[in-house]
Scaffold this active site. Structure first.
Site, short mmCIF file in Angstrom:
data_model
loop_
_atom_site.label_atom_id
_atom_site.label_comp_id
_atom_site.label_asym_id
_atom_site.label_seq_id
_atom_site.Cartn_x
_atom_site.Cartn_y
_atom_site.Cartn_z
N LYS A 203 0.04 3.51 -2.88
CA LYS A 203 -1.10 4.44 -2.93
C LYS A 203 -0.65 5.90 -3.03
O LYS A 203 -1.27 6.69 -3.75
CB LYS A 203 -1.99 4.24 -1.70
CG LYS A 203 -2.79 2.93 -1.72
CD LYS A 203 -3.63 2.77 -0.47
CE LYS A 203 -4.62 1.63 -0.59
NZ LYS A 203 -4.00 0.31 -0.70
N TYR B 278 -11.19 1.96 4.60
CA TYR B 278 -9.98 1.70 3.81
C TYR B 278 -10.35 0.84 2.62
O TYR B 278 -11.06 -0.16 2.77
CB TYR B 278 -8.94 1.03 4.70
CG TYR B 278 -7.58 0.92 4.08
CD1 TYR B 278 -6.95 2.03 3.54
CD2 TYR B 278 -6.91 -0.30 4.05
CE1 TYR B 278 -5.70 1.94 2.97
CE2 TYR B 278 -5.65 -0.40 3.50
CZ TYR B 278 -5.05 0.71 2.96
OH TYR B 278 -3.80 0.61 2.40
N SER C 183 0.80 -1.22 0.00
CA SER C 183 0.00 0.00 0.00
C SER C 183 0.84 1.27 0.00
O SER C 183 0.28 2.37 -0.11
CB SER C 183 -0.96 0.00 1.19
OG SER C 183 -2.01 -0.91 0.97
#
Length: 407
Positions: free
Chosen positions: A64, A174, A61
């Site tokens: 991101k 999330y 992640s």
């Protein structure tokens, strides 16, 4: 007080909890506050070699933030709107309905139309209603019944074809919003997300060692931490607790998790945002990224998530009592924390093993990437080590500043 980095990291290596780690921290002028590699990595042959700062890491992640920057570049170029209707670009996303439950016999999902369009801002702030299947019980049940795990790799549109978890713009969870943002970037530019990341982010910063899964460049594979006897296909299993599905089942560039890059390059991205040097985005755009983009309704959902069963993951080491919000690239602090983060600090992580932050008020940014030991990943130890990094790097920063004053 959190333990020091060296003591705790070496102890974790000795105990077999991690194989190695890389930490990079710098200030706005690019002065190295702390750059160190710990331990060793194992080659596919079984040979052990010392961990290096330029070893190629699975960001999970941590991807991101990179996708956010690419998306905001498209906004600057007029290719995307932050708050506009996306239905002309992503009719498949716009057509999604919201799941509200199941029929009495548990067989039929109850769905209702979305009441307002999904926007790019919602995707970047996890307020669109798209969710990870493991974060919402109704989505989990839907996937179990209608989309059980398989072996064939699938693109974003198929991997996340399930309904919305809530009405767009009404809550927070999330999500896979950055994966969808990556698809928007591809559709409006006509290039892959990887090609856009190279052009928008890597080229301006002189980064040449980034590639989305699968990593095929031999010069990168030779430095790939997650290419070893326990992960012969370089899926990044250790980073996500031992599973291979996150990359094994992905086809194409996933903006929420798919990028591989050295920490020594990722810190260049963090520093550019810290300095707001104009190399990646306009100063006003960077300032907007660091603002809290939650409203009253979405903030209520965010606060509920922070105190929920997996809330500690969303808090990324920040006490729940500390005021935080959601920027366009990660969590932002809304107050100073004594001896630690300044107000407006942005932070997030990747999988179980990566942590990063950008503290513009205190002139510091950093990344920590752990190399968990398989097969039994010790999540508690990883959380402790990441927190030791987050705290001790500020003590090291203070010591570095005091040393500079005596020079």
């Amino acid at each position: 007080m959190a333990e020091g980095i060296e003591t705790s990291f070496h102890a974790a290596i000795e105990a077999g909890k991690i194989n190695g780690a890389v930490i990079c921290a710098t200030n706005v002028k690019g002065h190295s506050i702390y750059d160190k590699a710990f331990g060793a990595r194992t080659l596919l042959s079984g040979e052990k070699v010392p961990q290096r700062l330029d070893d190629v890491l699975f960001l999970a992640s941590g991807t991101k933030l990179i996708t956010t920057i690419a998306a905001m570049k498209c906004v600057e170029q007029g290719l995307l709107s932050l708050t506009g209707d996306l239905s002309s670009i992503a009719p498949d996303l716009a057509a999604k309905q919201v799941i509200t439950g199941f029929s009495d016999d548990g067989e039929t999902p109850l769905l209702e139309p979305a009441k307002q369009p999904i926007t790019l801002e919602m995707l970047l702030t996890h307020t669109s209603g798209v969710a990870y299947s493991f974060t919402d019980p109704l989505i989990t049940k839907w996937c179990e019944k209608f989309d059980p795990p398989g072996d064939d790799p699938r693109p974003v549109e198929e991997a996340f074809r399930y309904p919305l978890a809530f009405q767009p713009g009404t809550s927070w969870m999330y999500s896979v919003g950055l994966d969808w943002a990556g698809k928007l970037i591809e559709r409006v530019t006509g290039r892959t997300l990887g090609e856009n990341v190279q052009q928008f982010i890597c080229d301006p910063l002189g980064i040449i060692d980034a590639q989305f899964h699968p990593v095929t460049r031999e010069d990168l594979r030779s430095r790939l931490v997650d290419l070893n006897p326990q992960d012969p296909h370089a899926y990044g299993r250790a980073v996500v607790g031992g599973s291979s599905d996150v990359n094994r089942r992905a086809q194409g560039d996933f903006g929420g998790h798919g990028l591989f890059m050295p920490a020594s390059d990722y810190i260049k991205v963090l520093r550019s945002l810290l300095a707001n040097d104009g190399k990646l985005l306009k100063p006003a755009t960077v300032n907007d990224i660091f603002q809290d983009h939650l409203g009253e309704e979405t903030n209520a959902g965010y606060r509920a998530a922070l105190t929920g069963p997996i809330g500690p993951f969303f808090r990324v080491g920040i006490d729940v009592e500390i005021k935080t919000g959601q920027g366009l690239g990660g969590v932002v602090t809304l107050q100073d924390v004594d001896g630690w983060y300044g107000e407006g600090t942005m932070t997030w992580g990747g999988g179980l093993s990566l942590a990063w932050f950008i503290d513009r008020k205190n002139d510091l940014c950093g990344i920590c990437a752990l190399q968990p030991a398989l097969p039994d990943v010790d999540v508690a130890i990883l959380e402790t080590l990441k927190q030791n990094f987050r705290r001790d790097i500020y003590r090291k920063h203070t010591a570095w500043k005091e040393q500079q004053q005596t020079v």
